[in-house]
Design a protein around this motif. Structure first.
Motif, short mmCIF file in Angstrom:
data_model
loop_
_atom_site.label_atom_id
_atom_site.label_comp_id
_atom_site.label_asym_id
_atom_site.label_seq_id
_atom_site.Cartn_x
_atom_site.Cartn_y
_atom_site.Cartn_z
N HIS A 39 2.56 -3.68 -1.46
CA HIS A 39 1.42 -4.42 -0.89
C HIS A 39 1.52 -5.91 -1.23
O HIS A 39 1.29 -6.77 -0.39
N HIS A 51 0.95 -4.74 4.84
CA HIS A 51 0.12 -5.16 3.72
C HIS A 51 -1.16 -4.31 3.69
O HIS A 51 -1.58 -3.80 2.64
N GLU A 55 -2.20 -0.94 1.14
CA GLU A 55 -3.47 -0.93 0.40
C GLU A 55 -4.20 0.41 0.63
O GLU A 55 -4.72 1.02 -0.32
N TYR A 58 -2.32 3.00 -1.47
CA TYR A 58 -2.53 3.00 -2.93
C TYR A 58 -3.96 3.41 -3.29
O TYR A 58 -4.18 4.01 -4.34
FE LIG Z 1 -4.66 -7.02 -2.10
#
Ligand SMILES: [Fe+2]
Length: 157
Positions: A39, A51, A55, A58
Motif C-alpha cells: 500500500h 493503493h 488498504e 490489509y
Molecule cells: Fe494509507
C-alpha cells in the motif's frame, strides 16, 4: 476420561487447535504487514487502484488477526503478540521493497494460498474436536479468500 474445558471441548484437542491458530495468527501478521508495505510503496500506472485495493486487503487481514487471537483466548490459550515470535513461526515470509504492482499482487496471492491451506487443515482439526466455533471461522475465511484469489488472478491475467 478425557478432560473438557469451560466450553465443553476436549482440552488436549483444544490445545492442539490453539497451537495451529497461533501459527495462523503469526502468518496473518506477516501477510498484513506485507499488504501494508505494498500500500505504501506501490508505484506506476495502477497506483491509485492498487493503493486503495491493498488498504482494503490489509483491513480485512487485520480484522481476522483480532478474531483469531480472541478465538485462541476462548479456547483457553494465549495468543502470541510479539513480532519475534511471529517471524519465527509464520509460514509466510516478509516481503521487502516491492514497488511493482504485479509483483505485489503475486506475493499476496501466494500468501493467500498458504493461508487457505492452513485454514483447511484447521477446519479438519476443529471438525474432529467438534469445535464448531473455530470451524465456522475457518469456513468463512476460506470462502472469502478463495473469491479474492480469483479476483487477484483475474487482475494479473
Ligand atoms: Fe494509507
Amino acid at each position: 476420561m478425557s478432560q473438557v474445558n469451560a466450553i465443553g471441548l476436549n482440552s488436549a484437542k483444544s490445545e492442539d487447535i490453539v497451537k495451529s491458530l497461533n501459527t495462523l495468527l503469526s502468518s496473518y501478521q506477516i501477510q498484513y504487514m506485507n499488504a501494508r508495505g505494498f500500500h505504501w510503496n506501490i508505484k506506476g500506472r495502477n497506483f491509485f487502484e492498487l493503493h486503495v485495493k491493498f488498504e482494503e486487503i490489509y483491513n480485512l487481514l487485520l480484522l481476522k488477526v483480532d478474531e483469531i487471537a480472541e478465538r485462541i483466548l476462548t479456547l483457553d490459550g494465549a495468543p502470541l503478540h510479539a513480532f519475534s515470535d511471529y517471524l519465527e513461526i509464520s509460514k509466510i515470509k516478509e516481503a521487502k521493497n516491492i514497488s511493482d504492482g504485479e509483483a505485489a499482487v503475486e506475493n499476496l496471492l501466494a500468501g493467500y494460498s498458504t493461508l487457505i491451506n492452513m485454514q483447511r487443515e484447521i477446519l479438519e482439526q476443529a471438525g474432529d474436536a467438534q469445535d464448531e466455533g473455530t470451524a465456522s471461522l475457518m469456513g468463512d475465511y476460506i470462502t472469502e479468500q478463495e473469491k479474492l484469489v480469483w479476483m487477484l488472478k483475474a487482475y494479473l491475467n
